[in-house]
Write a protein that holds these residues in place. Structure first.
Motif, PDB file in Angstrom:
ATOM      1  N   THR A 255       0.863  -1.129  -0.134  1.00  0.00           N
ATOM      2  CA  THR A 255      -0.085  -0.118   0.022  1.00  0.00           C
ATOM      3  C   THR A 255       0.711   1.319  -0.071  1.00  0.00           C
ATOM      4  O   THR A 255       0.515   2.162  -0.793  1.00  0.00           O
ATOM      5  CB  THR A 255      -0.887   0.109   1.192  1.00  0.00           C
ATOM      6  N   ALA A 256       1.856   1.151   0.851  1.00  0.00           N
ATOM      7  CA  ALA A 256       2.964   2.509   0.771  1.00  0.00           C
ATOM      8  C   ALA A 256       3.437   2.545  -0.713  1.00  0.00           C
ATOM      9  O   ALA A 256       3.530   3.707  -1.321  1.00  0.00           O
ATOM     10  CB  ALA A 256       4.017   2.159   1.897  1.00  0.00           C
ATOM     11  N   GLU A 257       3.755   1.472  -1.291  1.00  0.00           N
ATOM     12  CA  GLU A 257       4.322   1.695  -2.792  1.00  0.00           C
ATOM     13  C   GLU A 257       3.371   2.276  -3.620  1.00  0.00           C
ATOM     14  O   GLU A 257       3.840   2.689  -4.510  1.00  0.00           O
ATOM     15  CB  GLU A 257       4.872   0.401  -3.045  1.00  0.00           C
ATOM     16  N   TRP A 258       2.207   1.656  -3.597  1.00  0.00           N
ATOM     17  CA  TRP A 258       1.011   2.408  -4.419  1.00  0.00           C
ATOM     18  C   TRP A 258       0.977   3.757  -4.208  1.00  0.00           C
ATOM     19  O   TRP A 258       1.005   4.467  -5.196  1.00  0.00           O
ATOM     20  CB  TRP A 258      -0.089   1.465  -4.072  1.00  0.00           C
ATOM     21  N   LEU A 259       1.182   4.197  -3.142  1.00  0.00           N
ATOM     22  CA  LEU A 259       0.908   5.736  -2.810  1.00  0.00           C
ATOM     23  C   LEU A 259       2.325   6.459  -3.245  1.00  0.00           C
ATOM     24  O   LEU A 259       2.200   7.496  -3.757  1.00  0.00           O
ATOM     25  CB  LEU A 259       0.545   5.878  -1.258  1.00  0.00           C
ATOM     26  N   GLU A 260       3.416   5.895  -2.816  1.00  0.00           N
ATOM     27  CA  GLU A 260       4.671   6.358  -3.290  1.00  0.00           C
ATOM     28  C   GLU A 260       4.649   6.621  -4.710  1.00  0.00           C
ATOM     29  O   GLU A 260       5.519   7.880  -4.943  1.00  0.00           O
ATOM     30  CB  GLU A 260       5.789   5.701  -2.759  1.00  0.00           C
ATOM     31  N   THR A 261       4.266   5.585  -5.534  1.00  0.00           N
ATOM     32  CA  THR A 261       4.395   5.797  -6.851  1.00  0.00           C
ATOM     33  C   THR A 261       3.534   6.945  -7.530  1.00  0.00           C
ATOM     34  O   THR A 261       4.110   7.616  -8.292  1.00  0.00           O
ATOM     35  CB  THR A 261       4.039   4.301  -7.421  1.00  0.00           C
ATOM     36  N   LEU A 262       2.316   7.050  -7.017  1.00  0.00           N
ATOM     37  CA  LEU A 262       1.507   7.983  -7.727  1.00  0.00           C
ATOM     38  C   LEU A 262       2.020   9.262  -7.216  1.00  0.00           C
ATOM     39  O   LEU A 262       1.991  10.438  -7.894  1.00  0.00           O
ATOM     40  CB  LEU A 262      -0.142   7.918  -7.033  1.00  0.00           C
ATOM     41  N   GLU A 263       2.356   9.498  -6.188  1.00  0.00           N
ATOM     42  CA  GLU A 263       3.114  10.746  -5.514  1.00  0.00           C
ATOM     43  C   GLU A 263       4.264  11.124  -6.230  1.00  0.00           C
ATOM     44  O   GLU A 263       4.470  12.244  -6.873  1.00  0.00           O
ATOM     45  CB  GLU A 263       3.344  10.653  -3.980  1.00  0.00           C
ATOM     46  N   ARG A 264       5.281  10.133  -6.384  1.00  0.00           N
ATOM     47  CA  ARG A 264       6.516  10.332  -7.080  1.00  0.00           C
ATOM     48  C   ARG A 264       6.151  10.979  -8.439  1.00  0.00           C
ATOM     49  O   ARG A 264       6.871  11.874  -9.021  1.00  0.00           O
ATOM     50  CB  ARG A 264       7.349   9.272  -7.127  1.00  0.00           C
ATOM     51  N   GLU A 265       5.555  10.149  -9.177  1.00  0.00           N
ATOM     52  CA  GLU A 265       5.570  10.440 -10.845  1.00  0.00           C
ATOM     53  C   GLU A 265       4.565  11.726 -10.963  1.00  0.00           C
ATOM     54  O   GLU A 265       4.720  12.239 -12.083  1.00  0.00           O
ATOM     55  CB  GLU A 265       4.443   9.112 -11.405  1.00  0.00           C
ATOM     56  N   THR A 266       3.590  11.827  -9.973  1.00  0.00           N
ATOM     57  CA  THR A 266       2.868  13.161 -10.397  1.00  0.00           C
ATOM     58  C   THR A 266       3.615  14.447 -10.138  1.00  0.00           C
ATOM     59  O   THR A 266       3.519  15.286 -10.894  1.00  0.00           O
ATOM     60  CB  THR A 266       1.749  13.197  -9.255  1.00  0.00           C
ATOM     61  N   VAL A 267       4.515  14.471  -8.992  1.00  0.00           N
ATOM     62  CA  VAL A 267       5.252  15.471  -8.549  1.00  0.00           C
ATOM     63  C   VAL A 267       6.456  15.815  -9.725  1.00  0.00           C
ATOM     64  O   VAL A 267       6.902  16.749 -10.104  1.00  0.00           O
ATOM     65  CB  VAL A 267       5.843  15.445  -7.242  1.00  0.00           C
ATOM     66  N   THR A 268       6.797  14.650  -9.904  1.00  0.00           N
ATOM     67  CA  THR A 268       8.260  14.658 -11.176  1.00  0.00           C
ATOM     68  C   THR A 268       7.544  15.284 -12.489  1.00  0.00           C
ATOM     69  O   THR A 268       8.163  16.371 -13.049  1.00  0.00           O
ATOM     70  CB  THR A 268       8.590  13.263 -11.532  1.00  0.00           C
ATOM     71  N   ARG A 269       6.271  15.000 -12.998  1.00  0.00           N
ATOM     72  CA  ARG A 269       5.746  15.811 -14.081  1.00  0.00           C
ATOM     73  C   ARG A 269       5.345  17.195 -13.809  1.00  0.00           C
ATOM     74  O   ARG A 269       5.387  18.065 -14.617  1.00  0.00           O
ATOM     75  CB  ARG A 269       4.889  14.788 -14.432  1.00  0.00           C
ATOM     76  N   MET A 270       4.893  17.623 -12.541  1.00  0.00           N
ATOM     77  CA  MET A 270       4.628  18.847 -12.245  1.00  0.00           C
ATOM     78  C   MET A 270       5.892  19.787 -12.194  1.00  0.00           C
ATOM     79  O   MET A 270       5.901  20.705 -12.759  1.00  0.00           O
ATOM     80  CB  MET A 270       4.035  18.891 -10.628  1.00  0.00           C
ATOM     81  N   ASN A 271       6.921  19.327 -11.888  1.00  0.00           N
ATOM     82  CA  ASN A 271       8.153  19.817 -11.940  1.00  0.00           C
ATOM     83  C   ASN A 271       8.835  19.895 -13.141  1.00  0.00           C
ATOM     84  O   ASN A 271       9.433  20.923 -13.704  1.00  0.00           O
ATOM     85  CB  ASN A 271       9.149  19.188 -10.953  1.00  0.00           C
ATOM     86  N   ALA A 272       8.409  18.913 -14.133  1.00  0.00           N
ATOM     87  CA  ALA A 272       8.730  19.358 -15.465  1.00  0.00           C
ATOM     88  C   ALA A 272       8.035  20.297 -16.473  1.00  0.00           C
ATOM     89  O   ALA A 272       7.954  20.407 -17.646  1.00  0.00           O
ATOM     90  CB  ALA A 272       8.695  17.768 -16.276  1.00  0.00           C
ATOM     91  N   GLY A 273       7.008  20.689 -15.879  1.00  0.00           N
ATOM     92  CA  GLY A 273       5.925  21.612 -16.319  1.00  0.00           C
ATOM     93  C   GLY A 273       4.870  21.363 -16.975  1.00  0.00           C
ATOM     94  O   GLY A 273       4.172  21.952 -17.747  1.00  0.00           O
ATOM     95  N   ARG A 284       0.108   6.025 -13.459  1.00  0.00           N
ATOM     96  CA  ARG A 284      -0.610   5.009 -13.048  1.00  0.00           C
ATOM     97  C   ARG A 284       0.102   4.176 -11.805  1.00  0.00           C
ATOM     98  O   ARG A 284       1.239   4.306 -11.656  1.00  0.00           O
ATOM     99  CB  ARG A 284      -0.590   3.785 -13.994  1.00  0.00           C
ATOM    100  N   PRO A 285      -0.771   3.477 -10.917  1.00  0.00           N
ATOM    101  CA  PRO A 285      -0.122   2.574  -9.888  1.00  0.00           C
ATOM    102  C   PRO A 285       0.925   1.731 -10.558  1.00  0.00           C
ATOM    103  O   PRO A 285       0.627   1.135 -11.786  1.00  0.00           O
ATOM    104  CB  PRO A 285      -1.434   2.083  -9.347  1.00  0.00           C
ATOM    105  N   PRO A 286       1.626   0.878  -9.694  1.00  0.00           N
ATOM    106  CA  PRO A 286       2.456  -0.070 -10.240  1.00  0.00           C
ATOM    107  C   PRO A 286       1.912  -1.329 -10.644  1.00  0.00           C
ATOM    108  O   PRO A 286       1.005  -1.893  -9.990  1.00  0.00           O
ATOM    109  CB  PRO A 286       3.128  -0.548  -8.736  1.00  0.00           C
ATOM    110  N   ALA A 287       2.167  -1.808 -11.954  1.00  0.00           N
ATOM    111  CA  ALA A 287       1.592  -2.716 -12.490  1.00  0.00           C
ATOM    112  C   ALA A 287       1.550  -4.078 -11.579  1.00  0.00           C
ATOM    113  O   ALA A 287       0.373  -4.695 -11.816  1.00  0.00           O
ATOM    114  CB  ALA A 287       1.862  -2.930 -14.081  1.00  0.00           C
ATOM    115  N   HIS A 288       2.645  -4.115 -11.071  1.00  0.00           N
ATOM    116  CA  HIS A 288       2.739  -5.605 -10.499  1.00  0.00           C
ATOM    117  C   HIS A 288       1.968  -5.756  -9.199  1.00  0.00           C
ATOM    118  O   HIS A 288       1.838  -6.969  -8.608  1.00  0.00           O
ATOM    119  CB  HIS A 288       4.182  -5.763 -10.156  1.00  0.00           C
ATOM    120  N   LEU A 289       1.249  -4.503  -8.838  1.00  0.00           N
ATOM    121  CA  LEU A 289       0.382  -4.540  -7.749  1.00  0.00           C
ATOM    122  C   LEU A 289      -1.228  -4.592  -8.039  1.00  0.00           C
ATOM    123  O   LEU A 289      -2.228  -4.902  -6.962  1.00  0.00           O
ATOM    124  CB  LEU A 289       0.551  -3.193  -6.762  1.00  0.00           C
ATOM    125  N   ALA A 290      -1.385  -4.801  -9.329  1.00  0.00           N
ATOM    126  CA  ALA A 290      -2.724  -4.576  -9.734  1.00  0.00           C
ATOM    127  C   ALA A 290      -3.661  -5.777  -9.308  1.00  0.00           C
ATOM    128  O   ALA A 290      -5.006  -5.469  -9.320  1.00  0.00           O
ATOM    129  CB  ALA A 290      -2.799  -4.604 -11.282  1.00  0.00           C
TER     130      ALA A 290
END
Length: 379
Positions: A255-273, A284-290
């Motif tokens: 569950t932590a990884e699911w949240l961390e992935t969405l947070e990290r990927e969203t913020v990375t793209r925000m910082n890229a404009g 997307r959430p991690p595919a291996h947790l689907a």
């Protein structure tokens, strides 16, 4: 094992449809010595101590009489303390019958333990009771009135707190996650963890579009901390307990990884404009947790979590110029209806002439769009 722990095994194996995993059985069971678990809409757990009972969560206001009767059917002793894992009304509104009982029998008034922010939540609930009643009716297809009376915590804390009850030591920790007032409990002597709604058998409710801010990154950190405790029994805010150290750790870390992935990927793209629209299309959430039975999108959606992360760091505006001061929906409807009506006259450009009745707000929105020619995300 009893019925509830048998059901837990079926949950873990994925034998229960995701939308059925929140359906309470209404049963109670002694899942460990002196620990009774009441499987309700929001779970209630009693711990028997030498000082009296400790309640972990108290149930919803709509079913408080049933909760009280269920507890008293198996645990007749005085209530020593109640802990709110957070201030949601399905967890923190079941105390009145217990308090009435203590007064009637001359027992000491039970302590009510919770994070300091619960008081502010209760104040906000009283201020916005009609609104909360409306969205609750819409979300759950009910017509129950929203409560306006609350039993505020009498023992509050900020970061950590130790509750001692007749030789039983419960360690309370604050974490922002689904709420800003969340408490999770660790019982070292029994290797038992009470997560509240930081874990509850569905994908984290970290983006609910009708509710106030949620905190994905801090939620994930709390889950990692809990996973490090080595618990052998996890008691969640909804759903059934998880038994076994390996399973408890897996559920929390996944569950932590699911949240961390969405947070990290969203913020990375925000910082890229990138604009929100593009981020929503990519993250997307991690595919291996689907296929994890406890991470199915039942009560919330990954897209909503991304929107909530954007709101936390970037505010409510999605970056689209036309969305900053948009025309009213009624005005847009009139404009669309006008465009759909064939015109006998066209200008030399081949376009229909501008309607003299075009609302000024629509013209302003169009001009704001034209003023940003370099933006690839204009709608």
């Amino acid at each position: 094992m009893g019925d509830i722990l048998d059901l837990s095994e079926r949950y873990w194996r994925g034998e229960i449809p995701p939308r059925e995993m929140w359906r309470p059985t209404g049963k109670s069971e002694e899942i460990a010595a002196g620990v009774h678990f009441f499987h309700a809409w929001a779970n209630v757990t009693t711990i028997r101590t030498e000082a009296g009972l400790v309640l972990v969560d108290t149930g919803t206001y709509a079913a408080r009489a049933k909760t009280f009767a269920a507890v008293r059917a198996v645990e007749p002793g005085p209530l020593h303390a109640a802990v709110y894992t957070h201030g949601h009304v399905d967890h923190a509104c079941g105390l009145p019958p217990f308090l009435d009982e203590a007064r009637a029998k001359g027992w000491p008034t039970p302590s009510i333990v919770g994070h300091r922010n619960i008081a502010g939540r209760f104040d906000r609930y009283r201020l916005t009771a009609p609104w909360n009643g409306l969205i609750n009716s819409r979300q759950f297809s009910t017509r129950s009135a929203w409560p306006t009376e609350y039993d505020y915590p009498t023992v509050v804390y900020d970061a950590t707190h130790v509750l001692e009850a007749g030789g039983t030591r419960l360690e309370l920790s604050h974490a922002r996650g689904e709420t800003d007032d969340h408490t999770w409990l660790w019982w070292p002597a029994r290797r038992t963890l009470f997560t509240g709604d930081l874990f509850f058998w569905v994908a984290p409710n970290a983006g609910n579009p009708q509710k106030v801010q949620r905190y994905a990154a801090e939620w994930a950190r709390a889950l990692r901390t809990m996973a490090g405790r080595g618990a052998e029994l996890l008691i969640p805010g909804h759903g059934v307990p998880i038994l076994g150290a390996a399973r408890v750790r897996q559920a929390l870390e996944d569950t932590a990884e699911w949240l961390e992935t969405l947070e990290r990927e969203t913020v990375t793209r925000m910082n890229a404009g990138l604009a929100l629209d593009q981020i929503l299309a990519e993250v997307r959430p991690p595919a291996h947790l689907a296929d994890r039975p406890y991470l199915q999108a039942v009560y919330d959606e990954p897209e909503y979590v991304v929107r909530n992360i954007w709101r936390l760091y970037g505010g409510w505006w999605d970056g689209q110029p036309a969305h900053l001061k948009p025309a009213r929906e009624a005005e847009i409807g009139l404009e669309v209806a006008g465009l759909a009506t064939p015109s006998p006259v066209t200008s030399w450009t081949g376009r229909p002439p501008r309607s003299p009745t075009m609302p000024a707000s629509t013209r302003r929105a169009r001009r704001s769009t034209r003023r940003a020619p370099g933006c690839p995300t204009l709608s």
